[in-house]
Design an enzyme around this catalytic site. Structure first.
Site, PDB file in Angstrom:
ATOM      1  N   GLY A   1     -37.454   6.875  52.843  1.00 46.08           N
ATOM      2  CA  GLY A   1     -38.197   6.501  54.046  1.00 46.08           C
ATOM      3  C   GLY A   1     -38.902   5.168  53.901  1.00 46.08           C
ATOM      4  O   GLY A   1     -38.286   4.102  54.015  1.00 46.08           O
TER       5      GLY A   1
ATOM      6  N   GLN B   1     -32.387  13.346  65.960  1.00 45.31           N
ATOM      7  CA  GLN B   1     -33.407  14.322  65.569  1.00 45.31           C
ATOM      8  C   GLN B   1     -34.234  14.765  66.786  1.00 45.31           C
ATOM      9  O   GLN B   1     -34.755  13.931  67.527  1.00 45.31           O
ATOM     10  CB  GLN B   1     -34.352  13.749  64.510  1.00 45.31           C
TER      11      GLN B   1
ATOM     12  N   CYS C   1     -43.041  17.313  61.041  1.00 43.38           N
ATOM     13  CA  CYS C   1     -44.013  16.333  61.553  1.00 43.38           C
ATOM     14  C   CYS C   1     -45.440  16.893  61.480  1.00 43.38           C
ATOM     15  O   CYS C   1     -45.714  17.980  61.976  1.00 43.38           O
ATOM     16  CB  CYS C   1     -43.662  15.959  62.994  1.00 43.38           C
TER      17      CYS C   1
ATOM     18  N   GLY D   1     -39.200  11.987  49.434  1.00 46.49           N
ATOM     19  CA  GLY D   1     -40.614  11.764  49.124  1.00 46.49           C
ATOM     20  C   GLY D   1     -40.805  10.816  47.968  1.00 46.49           C
ATOM     21  O   GLY D   1     -40.408  11.111  46.842  1.00 46.49           O
TER      22      GLY D   1
ATOM     23  N   MET E   1     -37.720   7.659  60.782  1.00 51.42           N
ATOM     24  CA  MET E   1     -39.098   7.185  60.923  1.00 51.42           C
ATOM     25  C   MET E   1     -39.335   6.636  62.325  1.00 51.42           C
ATOM     26  O   MET E   1     -38.674   5.668  62.745  1.00 51.42           O
ATOM     27  CB  MET E   1     -39.400   6.092  59.885  1.00 51.42           C
ATOM     28  N   ALA E   2     -40.299   7.250  63.013  1.00 50.15           N
ATOM     29  CA  ALA E   2     -40.655   6.796  64.356  1.00 50.15           C
ATOM     30  C   ALA E   2     -41.111   5.341  64.292  1.00 50.15           C
ATOM     31  O   ALA E   2     -41.885   4.963  63.416  1.00 50.15           O
ATOM     32  CB  ALA E   2     -41.767   7.678  64.913  1.00 50.15           C
TER      33      ALA E   2
ATOM     34  N   LYS F   1     -35.099  19.126  58.867  1.00 47.82           N
ATOM     35  CA  LYS F   1     -35.926  18.375  57.917  1.00 47.82           C
ATOM     36  C   LYS F   1     -37.338  18.950  57.970  1.00 47.82           C
ATOM     37  O   LYS F   1     -37.921  19.080  59.036  1.00 47.82           O
ATOM     38  CB  LYS F   1     -35.919  16.894  58.272  1.00 47.82           C
TER      39      LYS F   1
HETATM   40  C1  LIG Z   1     -44.028   5.621  60.205  1.00 49.26           C
HETATM   41  C2  LIG Z   1     -43.343   6.919  59.872  1.00 49.26           C
HETATM   42  C3  LIG Z   1     -42.680   7.611  60.856  1.00 49.26           C
HETATM   43  C4  LIG Z   1     -42.028   8.815  60.559  1.00 49.26           C
HETATM   44  N1  LIG Z   1     -41.328   9.452  61.542  1.00 49.26           N
HETATM   45  C5  LIG Z   1     -40.603  10.558  61.230  1.00 49.26           C
HETATM   46  C6  LIG Z   1     -39.731  11.156  62.191  1.00 49.26           C
HETATM   47  O1  LIG Z   1     -39.607  10.710  63.331  1.00 49.26           O
HETATM   48  N2  LIG Z   1     -39.038  12.264  61.800  1.00 49.26           N
HETATM   49  C7  LIG Z   1     -39.129  12.783  60.523  1.00 49.26           C
HETATM   50  O2  LIG Z   1     -38.464  13.776  60.220  1.00 49.26           O
HETATM   51  N3  LIG Z   1     -39.931  12.235  59.608  1.00 49.26           N
HETATM   52  C8  LIG Z   1     -40.646  11.128  59.911  1.00 49.26           C
HETATM   53  N4  LIG Z   1     -41.390  10.520  58.948  1.00 49.26           N
HETATM   54  C9  LIG Z   1     -41.365  11.049  57.571  1.00 49.26           C
HETATM   55  C10 LIG Z   1     -40.290  10.349  56.735  1.00 49.26           C
HETATM   56  O3  LIG Z   1     -39.000  10.604  57.241  1.00 49.26           O
HETATM   57  C11 LIG Z   1     -40.342  10.818  55.265  1.00 49.26           C
HETATM   58  O4  LIG Z   1     -40.145  12.203  55.239  1.00 49.26           O
HETATM   59  C12 LIG Z   1     -41.669  10.507  54.589  1.00 49.26           C
HETATM   60  O5  LIG Z   1     -42.077   9.188  54.864  1.00 49.26           O
HETATM   61  C13 LIG Z   1     -41.557  10.698  53.065  1.00 49.26           C
HETATM   62  O6  LIG Z   1     -40.545   9.903  52.531  1.00 49.26           O
HETATM   63  P1  LIG Z   1     -40.862   8.498  51.793  1.00 49.26           P
HETATM   64  O7  LIG Z   1     -41.877   8.796  50.732  1.00 49.26           O
HETATM   65  O8  LIG Z   1     -39.540   8.039  51.260  1.00 49.26           O
HETATM   66  O9  LIG Z   1     -41.435   7.592  52.843  1.00 49.26           O
HETATM   67  C14 LIG Z   1     -42.064   9.339  59.240  1.00 49.26           C
HETATM   68  C15 LIG Z   1     -42.761   8.629  58.253  1.00 49.26           C
HETATM   69  C16 LIG Z   1     -43.384   7.440  58.544  1.00 49.26           C
HETATM   70  C17 LIG Z   1     -44.100   6.702  57.435  1.00 49.26           C
END
Ligand SMILES: Cc1cc2nc3c(=O)[nH]c(=O)nc-3n(C[C@H](O)[C@H](O)[C@H](O)COP(=O)(O)O)c2cc1C
Length: 333
Positions: free
Chosen positions: A241, A75, A109, A218, A20-21, A153
């Protein structure tokens, strides 16, 4: 969950932190791994920027510490195979970074700025290019004396009506990708609406004859949703995440639950405040205080969620400018 092998890298507990960025800082990743996460990739970094601007600008986002993290994963995102080739060559020529365990490619993304360049989720619309990128990465990691796996991913679709992209998943596996992780939302969903375990299962099914682990992601926020994801998709691993933001204990809880042990309670407010400070102090090791605190403002509210008076605390924390002020707000010495 059983351990899995990504290439030759053994992941003892395939419950990983989803990249997560702005969240996946090095100190946070170290903490998550301590709490049981199998590994924690960095946030996305532009392969093109590394190629043309050099490593310095991106270094802070891909800072890894093999000693403290154990397994590490960087990544990258991009749309040109040559950018990945050049970026990986640079990474493998940079002290510490060259020890990276896994290279992960972002093909999920949904942010328009990224999609417009043909990167991230846009690659789902161009499986041939996506496969070329995997092949370029595989080639780039060859010849360093150890087999660095290349993982991807992605999501369940580029368009709203998509319900999984089996051909895309196969194209990646055919190109030699060593692990696939799928987030059950389509690009237009961004992070809204429900993540679809059924759509993830379509992609899992597509690559079941390939000997690569499949991770699902997810809306996993507790033991119950983790178990449901595993049951619904037959995945080998999961990534968590948003539910981990300010809550690294989720790895301890989910791991215990999956092993059939009672999940430990979330620690008390004092322990959570101390963890917040620990992460902030970790960020201060490589960032000036004003920058570290400013960037941490969006993370701190997650650590104090559910506290008595947490609304007030959040208001004050998001205005903090230094670590002493943060400590004063949290009333810890
Ligand atoms: C603030 C934020 C930043 C994210 N940055 C990335 C990232 O840099 N690379 C990536 O593959 N996914 C990124 N994601 C997606 C998450 O890795 C994840 O796939 C998504 O949030 C769904 O999972 P969750 O429901 O457990 O949050 C980001 C999600 C959020 C909310």
């Amino acid at each position: 969950m059983k351990s899995v092998k990504i290439g030759e890298i053994k992941i003892n507990n395939p419950v990983a932190l989803s990249p997560m960025a702005g969240i996946s800082s090095l100190p946070f990743r170290i903490i998550c791994n301590e709490m049981g996460a199998g590994y924690s990739p960095t946030e996305l970094v532009s392969a093109r920027s590394i190629r043309y601007n050099g490593i310095d600008k991106s270094l802070r986002y891909m800072r890894i510490s093999p000693e403290e993290e154990g397994i590490t994963a960087i990544q990258l995102f991009g749309s040109e195979p040559d950018d990945f080739t050049a970026a990986i060559a640079t990474i493998l020529d940079t002290p510490v970074l060259k020890e990276v365990s896994i290279i992960d490619i972002n093909m999920g993304c949904p942010v328009p700025k990224v999609v417009k360049t043909g990167s991230g989720s846009a690659l789902m619309e161009d499986p041939a290019r996506a496969a070329d990128i995997v092949r370029a990465c595989k080639k780039a990691v060859e010849g360093v004396g150890r087999n660095i796996p290349v993982t991807v991913k992605t999501r369940t679709g580029f368009n709203a009506e998509d319900r999984g992209k089996p051909d895309f998943a196969k194209a990646l596996a055919d190109a030699g990708c060593d692990m696939l992780c799928v987030h059950g939302r389509t690009r237009p969903q961004m992070y809204h609406g429900d993540s679809s375990n059924e759509a993830i299962a379509v992609m899992r099914e597509a690559v079941k004859d390939y000997k690569i682990p499949f991770f699902a992601n997810g809306d996993i926020c507790d033991v119950k949703s983790a178990l449901k994801m595993i049951e619904d998709t037959g995945c080998d691993g999961i990534m968590i995440g948003r539910a981990a933001r300010g809550n690294p204990w989720i790895f301890e809880q989910v791991t215990a639950g999956l092993e059939g042990r009672g999940a430990p309670e979330l620690p008390d407010a004092g322990a959570r405040k101390r963890m917040l400070i620990r992460e902030l102090e970790g960020r201060l090791k490589y960032l000036p205080e004003d920058v570290a605190v400013r960037e941490f403002r969006s993370v701190m509210p997650y650590y104090v969620k559910g506290f008595t008076g947490s609304a007030q605390l959040k208001v004050r924390l998001v205005g903090a400018t230094g670590i002493d002020e943060v400590k004063e707000i949290l009333e810890i010495g």
